[in-house]
Design a protein around this motif. Sequence first.
Motif, PDB file in Angstrom:
ATOM      1  N   HIS A 187       0.818  -1.212   0.000  1.00 25.34           N
ATOM      2  CA  HIS A 187       0.000   0.000   0.000  1.00 25.34           C
ATOM      3  C   HIS A 187       0.855   1.267   0.000  1.00 25.34           C
ATOM      4  O   HIS A 187       0.322   2.362  -0.001  1.00 25.34           O
ATOM      5  CB  HIS A 187      -0.911   0.001   1.231  1.00 25.34           C
ATOM      6  N   TYR A 188       2.170   1.125   0.001  1.00 21.40           N
ATOM      7  CA  TYR A 188       3.039   2.295   0.051  1.00 21.40           C
ATOM      8  C   TYR A 188       4.154   2.137  -0.984  1.00 21.40           C
ATOM      9  O   TYR A 188       4.400   1.053  -1.515  1.00 21.40           O
ATOM     10  CB  TYR A 188       3.646   2.474   1.448  1.00 21.40           C
ATOM     11  N   TRP A 189       4.821   3.237  -1.268  1.00 21.31           N
ATOM     12  CA  TRP A 189       5.905   3.241  -2.227  1.00 21.31           C
ATOM     13  C   TRP A 189       7.086   2.453  -1.681  1.00 21.31           C
ATOM     14  O   TRP A 189       7.533   2.652  -0.547  1.00 21.31           O
ATOM     15  CB  TRP A 189       6.330   4.673  -2.531  1.00 21.31           C
ATOM     16  N   VAL A 190       7.610   1.541  -2.469  1.00 25.72           N
ATOM     17  CA  VAL A 190       8.720   0.677  -2.048  1.00 25.72           C
ATOM     18  C   VAL A 190      10.028   1.280  -2.538  1.00 25.72           C
ATOM     19  O   VAL A 190      10.221   1.483  -3.739  1.00 25.72           O
ATOM     20  CB  VAL A 190       8.530  -0.747  -2.613  1.00 25.72           C
ATOM     21  N   SER A 191      10.913   1.572  -1.600  1.00 29.14           N
ATOM     22  CA  SER A 191      12.214   2.166  -1.930  1.00 29.14           C
ATOM     23  C   SER A 191      13.328   1.258  -1.432  1.00 29.14           C
ATOM     24  O   SER A 191      13.085   0.156  -0.926  1.00 29.14           O
ATOM     25  CB  SER A 191      12.326   3.551  -1.292  1.00 29.14           C
ATOM     26  N   ALA A 192      14.556   1.724  -1.559  1.00 28.14           N
ATOM     27  CA  ALA A 192      15.717   0.881  -1.266  1.00 28.14           C
ATOM     28  C   ALA A 192      15.770   0.432   0.190  1.00 28.14           C
ATOM     29  O   ALA A 192      16.330  -0.632   0.492  1.00 28.14           O
ATOM     30  CB  ALA A 192      17.000   1.632  -1.617  1.00 28.14           C
ATOM     31  N   ASP A 193      15.187   1.207   1.119  1.00 29.20           N
ATOM     32  CA  ASP A 193      15.251   0.793   2.518  1.00 29.20           C
ATOM     33  C   ASP A 193      14.416  -0.457   2.795  1.00 29.20           C
ATOM     34  O   ASP A 193      14.591  -1.112   3.820  1.00 29.20           O
ATOM     35  CB  ASP A 193      14.848   1.929   3.454  1.00 29.20           C
ATOM     36  N   ALA A 220      11.716 -12.363  -2.457  1.00 33.29           N
ATOM     37  CA  ALA A 220      12.364 -11.063  -2.652  1.00 33.29           C
ATOM     38  C   ALA A 220      11.635 -10.242  -3.711  1.00 33.29           C
ATOM     39  O   ALA A 220      11.399  -9.048  -3.534  1.00 33.29           O
ATOM     40  CB  ALA A 220      13.823 -11.261  -3.035  1.00 33.29           C
ATOM     41  N   ARG A 221      11.268 -10.893  -4.808  1.00 31.35           N
ATOM     42  CA  ARG A 221      10.632 -10.156  -5.896  1.00 31.35           C
ATOM     43  C   ARG A 221       9.286  -9.579  -5.469  1.00 31.35           C
ATOM     44  O   ARG A 221       9.008  -8.398  -5.671  1.00 31.35           O
ATOM     45  CB  ARG A 221      10.459 -11.076  -7.099  1.00 31.35           C
ATOM     46  N   ARG A 222       8.478 -10.410  -4.842  1.00 30.97           N
ATOM     47  CA  ARG A 222       7.142  -9.926  -4.465  1.00 30.97           C
ATOM     48  C   ARG A 222       7.198  -8.954  -3.301  1.00 30.97           C
ATOM     49  O   ARG A 222       6.461  -7.966  -3.277  1.00 30.97           O
ATOM     50  CB  ARG A 222       6.238 -11.114  -4.109  1.00 30.97           C
ATOM     51  N   TYR A 223       8.041  -9.241  -2.302  1.00 34.96           N
ATOM     52  CA  TYR A 223       8.125  -8.332  -1.151  1.00 34.96           C
ATOM     53  C   TYR A 223       8.549  -6.941  -1.590  1.00 34.96           C
ATOM     54  O   TYR A 223       8.108  -5.934  -1.025  1.00 34.96           O
ATOM     55  CB  TYR A 223       9.107  -8.884  -0.117  1.00 34.96           C
ATOM     56  N   LEU A 224       9.396  -6.880  -2.596  1.00 33.79           N
ATOM     57  CA  LEU A 224       9.917  -5.600  -3.087  1.00 33.79           C
ATOM     58  C   LEU A 224       9.110  -5.104  -4.284  1.00 33.79           C
ATOM     59  O   LEU A 224       9.627  -4.398  -5.151  1.00 33.79           O
ATOM     60  CB  LEU A 224      11.392  -5.747  -3.428  1.00 33.79           C
ATOM     61  N   SER A 274      15.379  -4.213  -9.762  1.00 31.89           N
ATOM     62  CA  SER A 274      16.677  -3.759  -9.243  1.00 31.89           C
ATOM     63  C   SER A 274      16.779  -3.990  -7.745  1.00 31.89           C
ATOM     64  O   SER A 274      17.840  -4.393  -7.236  1.00 31.89           O
ATOM     65  CB  SER A 274      16.877  -2.273  -9.556  1.00 31.89           C
ATOM     66  N   LEU A 275      15.684  -3.770  -7.008  1.00 28.22           N
ATOM     67  CA  LEU A 275      15.713  -3.983  -5.562  1.00 28.22           C
ATOM     68  C   LEU A 275      15.807  -5.473  -5.233  1.00 28.22           C
ATOM     69  O   LEU A 275      16.547  -5.870  -4.335  1.00 28.22           O
ATOM     70  CB  LEU A 275      14.464  -3.380  -4.923  1.00 28.22           C
TER      71      LEU A 275
END
Length: 471
Positions: free
Chosen positions: A196-202, A225-229, A234-235
């Motif tokens: 529900h929020y923007w996913v960034s490098a953190d 990893a793919r779905r969580y990010l 790239s993440l």
Amino acid sequence: MLLTISTTHVPATDLGFLLVKHPDRVQSFDTTGGTAHVWYPEAGAERCTVALLLDVDPVALARPSKGHRSPDSFSLGRYVNDRPYAASSLLTVALGKVFRSALKGASRDRPELVDVPLPLEIKVAALPCRGGAAIVERLFGPLGWTVTAEPVPLDPAFPAWGDSRYVQLTLTGRQKLSDALNHLYVLLPVLDDAKHYWVSADEVDKLLRAGEGWLPEHPAKELIARRYLANRRSLAQSALERLRAADELEAIAEPPAAEELAEVEAAERRKPLVRYRQEAVLAALAESGATRVLDLGCGSGALLLRLLADRRYTEIVGADVSSVNLQLAERRLKLDRLPERQRNRITLIQSALTYHDDRLAGYDAAVLMEVIEHVDEVRLPALERAVFGHASPATVIVTTPNIEYNGRYDGLAGGHLRHDDHRFEWTRAQFAAWAARVADAYGYGVDLRPVGEDDPEVGSPTQLAYFRKAA
């Protein structure tokens, strides 16, 4: 959305001490999109259950936060969705806030129970599940849970309509409470396959922190990893590289003294494939007599670390297209702490291996360790021209997976690829044909070698080509 956690540990009310939530109180917490309520439907000596109810405010959820648009900003989905009812990343945010100390494995009142596996039963009333009930078992089963995922029908009055994408989830098993909470924290949004929020490098740091101790060994870690990010490639690649780097550092470390281990345990310990691969490459480099070496597609620097430790290599260059990988390699090698003489032996550069780069020309040897399978097959001729034609080192060492061996891995059917980012994997015959064609085109001789334990039917897990320029 509702989640309950029950235990039959005696006394069961110790659950309240571990969660730092008193069984006799109802507590409420403001969290993203609404209010989280915590209470105990039952709290006896033999069984105790805590409930977490997240009451989502649909209006607040539809309102975009400052500086960021909602993922559904331009659709009706921003206002009409299942977010108030279905377990999702909203619930994991509430978990992180309400049970923060338990997630970290800390307890002031019951520190002796923090590392004790407890009999637990976890229920999630409505869990969105992209991929159906089978994927729930795929994600939670390897972690030691007994999984019951009952599909929720679209409408019980109309069974012909079939099942919805939701399941009623029950997990049972003996787990440390902190592990159980971290499993939920990571895997609930993975099953929903949305955030529900923007996913960034953190978010990469959050994933690795919550996955510590179990994610590196999980057979579905690439999917997780793919779905969580949020399917940001790239993440996900960064997360997997960091997991791989940790595995490789552990593999490089000297094994502990084993005198006290039983002979059967010693026999069962197997050398990781990454060790076989690195040792095969290092042996081929030593055989070549090279002193100035390129590590092309160096990733997070696992091989560079081994090269730097060997004084025969007077000039080492690590090249990778990913700036994130180069940053990881720099940290791994501790370049900022190296003595000047050591630091001058190694250089990291950003370079795409499908383009001519004059900085890579004139070296004794080049290594492409598990690199070519990450390049689209239609782009391989460009890589061949750049490496064998333009850079033209005297020796080129290439390793790549042998797809024939994949059926020997648990959970990996024959013919399936080992990594989500692999564009292809070759049989031994395909690799041999490619190596012979490249050698002939660019004036090299080539020797093919197995890497890892050789299976009489399917060969070795990794295959190596040792190219030497013809005299």
